[in-house]
Design an enzyme around this catalytic site. Sequence first.
Site, PDB file in Angstrom:
ATOM      1  N   ASP A  27      16.035  35.210  67.617  1.00 62.66           N
ATOM      2  CA  ASP A  27      15.211  35.816  68.668  1.00 62.66           C
ATOM      3  C   ASP A  27      15.384  35.258  70.082  1.00 62.66           C
ATOM      4  O   ASP A  27      15.442  35.999  71.044  1.00 62.66           O
ATOM      5  CB  ASP A  27      13.721  35.696  68.295  1.00 62.66           C
ATOM      6  CG  ASP A  27      13.427  36.246  66.913  1.00 62.66           C
ATOM      7  OD1 ASP A  27      14.371  36.612  66.198  1.00 62.66           O
ATOM      8  OD2 ASP A  27      12.248  36.315  66.539  1.00 62.66           O
ATOM      9  N   GLU A  80      10.695  25.892  58.739  1.00 61.73           N
ATOM     10  CA  GLU A  80      11.435  27.045  59.252  1.00 61.73           C
ATOM     11  C   GLU A  80      12.756  26.584  59.901  1.00 61.73           C
ATOM     12  O   GLU A  80      13.788  27.189  59.724  1.00 61.73           O
ATOM     13  CB  GLU A  80      10.552  27.773  60.272  1.00 61.73           C
ATOM     14  CG  GLU A  80      11.083  29.102  60.765  1.00 61.73           C
ATOM     15  CD  GLU A  80      10.147  29.758  61.788  1.00 61.73           C
ATOM     16  OE1 GLU A  80       9.136  29.118  62.189  1.00 61.73           O
ATOM     17  OE2 GLU A  80      10.426  30.901  62.187  1.00 61.73           O
TER      18      GLU A  80
HETATM   19  C1  GLC Z   1      11.610  34.733  63.247  1.00 65.05           C
HETATM   20  C2  GLC Z   1      13.120  34.661  63.128  1.00 65.05           C
HETATM   21  C3  GLC Z   1      13.659  35.901  62.435  1.00 65.05           C
HETATM   22  C4  GLC Z   1      12.954  36.065  61.094  1.00 65.05           C
HETATM   23  C5  GLC Z   1      11.435  36.113  61.294  1.00 65.05           C
HETATM   24  C6  GLC Z   1      10.663  36.107  59.983  1.00 65.05           C
HETATM   25  O1  GLC Z   1      11.230  35.744  64.075  1.00 65.05           O
HETATM   26  O2  GLC Z   1      13.704  34.515  64.371  1.00 65.05           O
HETATM   27  O3  GLC Z   1      15.045  35.803  62.255  1.00 65.05           O
HETATM   28  O4  GLC Z   1      13.390  37.188  60.427  1.00 65.05           O
HETATM   29  O5  GLC Z   1      11.028  34.977  61.991  1.00 65.05           O
HETATM   30  O6  GLC Z   1      10.941  34.944  59.282  1.00 65.05           O
END
Ligand code: GLC
Length: 441
Positions: A169, A411
């Site tokens: 993102d 994460e």
């Molecule tokens: C964040 C990450 C994305 C992922 C989402 C859900 O937005 O950047 O890649 O899919 O989280 O985990």
Amino acid sequence: MQDMTDLLEQAKAVLDMNDRGNYTQPAHGLYPHQWLWDSCFTAIGLRHLDVERAQKELISLLRGQWHNGMLPNIIFRDEPQWRTDRNIWRSWLNPQAPDDVMTTGITQPPMLAEAIVKVGAKMEWPERHSWYRKMYPALLEYHQWLYNDRDPHHEGLVLQIHPWEVGLDSTPPWLAELHGHRLPLWIRVVEKTKFDRVINLFRRDTHSVPSDQRFPTIEALAVFDIQRRLRRKSYAIDKVLDHSMLTIEDLSFNSIFIRANSHLRDIAKSLQEELPADLVKRMAKTEETLEELWDPYSGQYYSRDFITHRLLKVPSIATLLPLYAGSISQEKADQLVKMLENEYAFGPAYPVPSVPVNSFWFQPKRYWQGPSWVNTNWLIIDGLKRYGFKDHAAALRESTMEMVAESGCYEYFDPLSGEGVGAENFSWTAALAIDLLKTKK
Ligand code: GLC
């Protein structure tokens, strides 16, 4: 080295905790819905525990498929408490959207083909055959949609219209482009009046995770503004391109797409299905056109602007993903691996950082601006093996598992200290740690 049995138990517990029956939420609180590439990575780990459950994870993604073949990046939960999330997108504005579930109007990296093949590898042929049969039509439609909607000039590469489509993102090449386009007036006013500090209080992500580990608020608003403009055009690509906003042929997305195409070819072959001739041609062209992203001066690939074809010369984790694509030459692969060996670039103590350590953008704890992520490590490990870097692959596999075993299923991770950051109990970290544990070769 930590006890790997503990890691397995810990990872299983995370997947259990996030299990919502037919799919797995990425993390409680911050990510309560179903995400496209998250479910693919999760299925890759789940297959070692329960193949049927892994199949369900992928089948449940098809609920969200649009009539034109698009797979959305999020399928929303339908309880009243998630109404705001659904309303921000209003997918129902587009007649192609499914009738019975609410989704976003954008996609995410095409990891589905890889997940189908990996789950299939856990079955004997007759079951694998019916598994492929079940998934093939939707997968084919998805790849055809990517070409029809996202390669309108038949140039070979597919374009993305929102940074969330890339899954990385807040990745610097996209952030740099965001700043390169003049920010909308309302965001500039927020910036000038320092009202972003107030807005920050209302952000859901910074309630769960410290704000210095997320998008800065001004950039978050700019991304929100792109989404608002896409919604105004009801996510119809011709209208979006008419008034082009941020349109990028992203290196990581296209690298994953190339690999997905080769999985699609294999699946079709084993089903004795013939792919449409036009699609076969376009798939070959994607591999050729990826080479236009190579910059001989700096010896690496970059994303490029869809309209002008200008290379966006900002290195990021995408730099290494052509290894996963598998279509590049050994010579270029060797050059990429040199960057991975360099401790000032992609090789600090806990690799692989999402931005090279020596980059102006590098921040060790901020989202896609520095931390190491297990999913991109997994893709790179795969690529290293394909290009014969067995020792590099083994070392990265070990260090990834160690990082998760020491810190937990976070994460993302600080690449300098290994500290876990972002959301806790994150599904793809758990699932891919299981896959790394179970797949030695
Ligand atoms: C964040 C990450 C994305 C992922 C989402 C859900 O937005 O950047 O890649 O899919 O989280 O985990």
